[in-house]
Design an enzyme around this catalytic site. Structure first.
Site, PDB file in Angstrom:
ATOM      1  N   ASP A  42      13.139 -21.122  30.005  1.00  0.00           N
ATOM      2  CA  ASP A  42      14.588 -21.320  29.925  1.00  0.00           C
ATOM      3  C   ASP A  42      15.340 -21.448  31.252  1.00  0.00           C
ATOM      4  OD1 ASP A  42      13.649 -20.789  27.372  1.00  0.00           O
ATOM      5  OD2 ASP A  42      15.448 -19.740  26.746  1.00  0.00           O
ATOM      6  N   GLU A  65      11.725  -7.189  24.021  1.00  0.00           N
ATOM      7  CA  GLU A  65      11.534  -8.592  24.404  1.00  0.00           C
ATOM      8  C   GLU A  65      11.132  -8.723  25.870  1.00  0.00           C
ATOM      9  OE1 GLU A  65      15.080 -10.909  23.881  1.00  0.00           O
ATOM     10  OE2 GLU A  65      14.034 -12.817  24.103  1.00  0.00           O
TER      11      GLU A  65
END
Ligand SMILES: *[C@@H]1O[C@H](CO)[C@@H](O)[C@H](O)[C@H]1NC(C)=O
Ligand SMILES: *[C@@H]1O[C@H](CO)[C@@H](O)[C@H](O)[C@H]1NC(C)=O
Ligand SMILES: *[C@@H]1O[C@H](CO)[C@@H](O)[C@H](O)[C@H]1NC(C)=O
Ligand SMILES: *[C@@H]1O[C@H](CO)[C@@H](O)[C@H](O)[C@H]1NC(C)=O
Length: 718
Positions: free
Chosen positions: A456, A686
């Site tokens: 990303d 995460e």
């Protein structure tokens, strides 16, 4: 909104099990090593831009030239927790499956909207939940820590149905409502209501035949119930709304009680629900039966749990109890969160968006509340874990089949996949590659994102351009060449074999890699492109706008074509991670040194994604976009690095012992910190903060962070 939501177009929150309308049904429109981890990585890792995973369909127009994958050839009438986004929901792996689910809420003491629980939601404030034991096929045991006490949802299936035992152990005096429902996904399944809990739902469908649902409890006398039947066009994501909009408040024994507003005008429909009002501690047993049961509760569940064998041996490795618990939770949650979905792929052709399908997708998910659906590169990591536990389940995920000439069928698809990548992501120089999709127009982002890479907001060249060359992509394609060379030897023609040998040879050529991606002054591998060493996100006056200013990228030195040498981080590790560096090369030495340097990637919690010396370290990409891959510790990359370190620790050479030492330290740091965070919060996360080690982002996150179990059990692929 949680701060670290991945704001990517292909990671939209969209918990669809089918297209959103329920009825009518959607319109029809050799050597083990050869296919070890590398093939799995190749199958999954590199996909971008598509809304959903497209596993065995990449170029739809030429699909007819591919050998068909016949499937699914597993038992599609077995119920499982294949509704990943639910606290507790069951379905079979068939588009026609009825959906079973559970909701609950605490009875409010005033006439206010009850806080209903249904889909996993970080906003519910439930401190812990997750599968304590599960096999992804036949049973599961889940603990949920509700605010006023623990709830357990344990279940097993049998040939034609399932039995679940739901236990509420709430504080004395607390009143709860539990709702069980069954919803049909196509018009040939119809349900009705019975008058007794022992046959509360009944129904029929051409897929499952006659079915019946019963509820039982040792405290039957103290439980009141109410029912609901709807026959309408329903949206699957609004089921809890239908319950609440059909709920009324009554007064009973001077207390307000919310019950379902019973309306028995219709006798059958597509949605049936029963609400049970309970107090304190109650065990409920709910069963769905179609044919005769083959297993009994609760021995069946206990037997399943006891016979669960895992290949992940942690005994005799000196792990603490918490660490071992974390390992168990990593595996159980990975398996208990596997989901089944059904719908259309959106494919962007030159002439427009084309709906391809319908397709079935069976896959693990990164996170039940946040990313409860398949993601291609995540799934590559998930299946590394799953295939160790249950290789057949892994194949069912990859090709919806549990045996057969799987690789022979996958091979032509991988060929197309590889060709598509090489053509569509071709770079401006021979053997150089460029991820597509960076926004070259914007001046609102500090460094325009490269979503296609999966990393990303990891910084690339500051000014996107066609001259750009991406290191990670080149390394992935080197891996593709290596795998395709091996597979073509088994399944391809001689010409194909020669072609892939050439791809492998060219892309693994060290001199070429160094020429394109090595910065000698910085001593790092990095991207190349139109780059300015001096950019910042700054408040710029904009008189026309309401606020009179906005945050814009400001460039003090004009960008020029050069290596992106002020960015050292995960991207720079790809030549090491994909074993493109000879064991005696200075490039290995320098990369190892940088890994071990606390100012660069080393932390006592694992390897951070970006060097603290990079100007992008922990920098926001826009005012509203916090850093994501700009410092945080990610477990998938740590896993790949550990695997490579182990590999280099086994190669004779001058840096063998350095690799081994770093391997030992890194592994210990990761395990210790993740277990501390697990102990503190009850979750696997995460990613992890590189300054404090704290879990960050969505949670529970039992996707690739669960690779910690592979790390703990020495299941690294070398
Ligand atoms: C789950 O809940 C049961 C019953 O409350 C308890 O005995 C068990 O230890 C719990 N398991 C975990 C891993 O928390
Ligand atoms: C476990 O700890 C004991 C005692 O500290 C030690 O003797 C043993 O070597 C350790 N085993 C491993 C596998 O680290
Ligand atoms: C589809 O592809 C075209 C050409 O690459 C592009 O201009 C368009 O924005 C794409 N559409 C979507 C919805 O991504
Ligand atoms: C787990 O947390 C408890 C309470 O915070 C603490 O006392 C204990 O030492 C922790 N255990 C480990 C192994 O970190």
């Amino acid at each position: 909104m949680p701060p670290d939501r991945r704001p990517t177009p292909y990671r939209r929150k969209q918990n669809l099990e089918t297209p959103s309308a329920i009825i009518p049904a959607p319109p029809s429109r050799r050597k083990k090593k050869t296919f070890g981890w590398e093939a799995i990585v190749l199958i999954f890792t590199v996909l971008f831009g598509f809304t959903y995973m497209i596993l065995y369909v990449t170029l739809a127009p030429s699909l007819d030239k591919l050998p068909p994958i016949k499937g699914p050839d597993y038992d599609n009438k077995l119920w499982g927790t294949y509704r990943s986004h639910m606290y507790f929901g069951l379905r079979t792996r068939d588009p026609k499956s009825p959906l079973f689910g559970m909701m609950w809420y605490e009875q409010p003491d005033a006439v206010i909207r009850p806080a209903i629980r249904h889909w996993c939601n970080q906003g519910d404030g439930i401190s812990r939940y997750g599968w304590v034991a599960a096999d992804g096929r036949s049973f599961g045991m889940q603990n949920i820590t509700e605010k006023t006490g623990p709830i357990r949802t344990n279940w097993i299936n049998d040939k034609g149905g399932f039995t679940a035992r739901i236990s509420f152990n709430m504080l004395k005096g607390r009143r709860y409502s539990v709702i069980f429902y069954l919803v049909s996904q196509y018009s040939n399944a119809r349900f009705g209501l019975g008058t007794h809990l022992s046959e509360i739902f009944k129904g029929t469908s051409d897929y499952l035949g006659d079915l019946k649902v019963s509820v039982d409890s040792s405290k039957m006398d103290s439980i009141s119930h109410s029912t609901l039947l709807l026959d309408d066009h329903l949206m699957l994501d609004k089921l809890d709304e239908y319950i609440l909009s059909n709920t009324k408040a009554m007064e009973k024994d001077k207390k307000i009680v919310f019950v379902l507003n019973e309306n028995h005008a219709a006798t059958e429909g597509n949605f049936v629900a029963v609400q049970l009002n309970i107090e304190n501690s109650v065990d409920l047993e709910v069963s769905l039966k179609t044919t005769s049961s083959t297993r009994n509760w609760p021995e069946g569940l206990e037997n399943s749990r006891r016979s669960l064998k895992t290949p992940f041996s942690l005994a005799s490795k000196n792990y603490t109890t918490i660490q071992m618990d974390m390992g168990k939770v990593a595996l159980s949650n990975m398996l208990g969160s596997i989901g089944y979905s059904f719908g259309y792929n959106k494919v962007n052709f030159s002439h427009g968006i084309y709906e391809y399908g319908p397709q079935q997708l069976f896959s693990a998910v990164p996170s039940r509340p946040f990313f409860p659906r398949g993601f291609l590169w995540d799934e590559g990591f998930h299946t590394m874990l799953i295939r160790k536990f249950d290789p057949r389940l892994c194949l069912e995920i990859i090709v919806l089949a549990k045996y057969g000439p799987v690789l022979a069928r996958i091979y032509p698809r991988l060929e197309k996949w590889n060709a598509w990548l090489r053509v569509s992501q071709m770079g401006s120089q021979k053997n150089g590659y460029r991820w597509r999709g960076r926004n070259a127009e914007t001046y609102m982002e500090l460094n325009p994102k490269t979503l296609a890479s999966g990393l990303d907001d990891y910084p690339r060249a500051s000014h996107p351009s066609v001259e750009e060359l991406h290191l990670d992509l080149r390394c992935w394609l080197a891996l593709c060449g290596r795998v395709m060379e091996r597979l073509s030897k088994l399944y391809g023609t001689d010409a194909e074999h020669r072609k892939y040998a050439k791809q492998r040879e060219e892309l693994t050529d060290l001199d070429e890699l160094v020429k394109m991606h090595w910065s000698e002054p910085a001593g790092i591998f990095c991207d190349y492109g139109k780059h300015s060493m001096s950019v910042a996100l700054a408040r710029v006056p904009t008189p026309s706008k309401e606020r009179h200013f906005e945050y814009q990228r400001v460039t003090s030195h004009a960008p020029q074509l050069q290596l992106v040498s002020n960015v050292f981080g995960y991207n720079s590790l790809f030549p090491l991670m994909l074993r493109l560096l000879p064991a005696n090369s200075k490039y290995l030495k320098l990369t190892l040194e940088k890994i071990r340097d606390p100012k660069e990637l080393w932390t006592e919690f694992g390897l951070r994604s970006l060097s603290t010396r990079s100007p992008y370290y922990q920098a926001r990409n826009t005012e509203h976009d916090p850093p994501y891959w700009r410092g945080a510790i990610w477990i998938n990359i740590n896993y790949m690095t550990l695997s490579a370190l182990k590999y280099y620790a086994l190669q004779p050479g001058p840096y063998q012992s350095d690799a081994e030492n770093i391997f030992q330290l890194l592994r210990a740091n990761l395990v210790r910190n993740m277990a501390n965070q697990f102990n503190r919060t009850g979750y696997i996360w995460e990613n992890y903060d590189d300054r404090t080690g704290e879990g960050r982002g969505s949670h529970p996150f039992n996707g690739w962070s669960s690779l910690i179990l592979m790390i703990m059990s020495d299941n690294l692929e070398t």
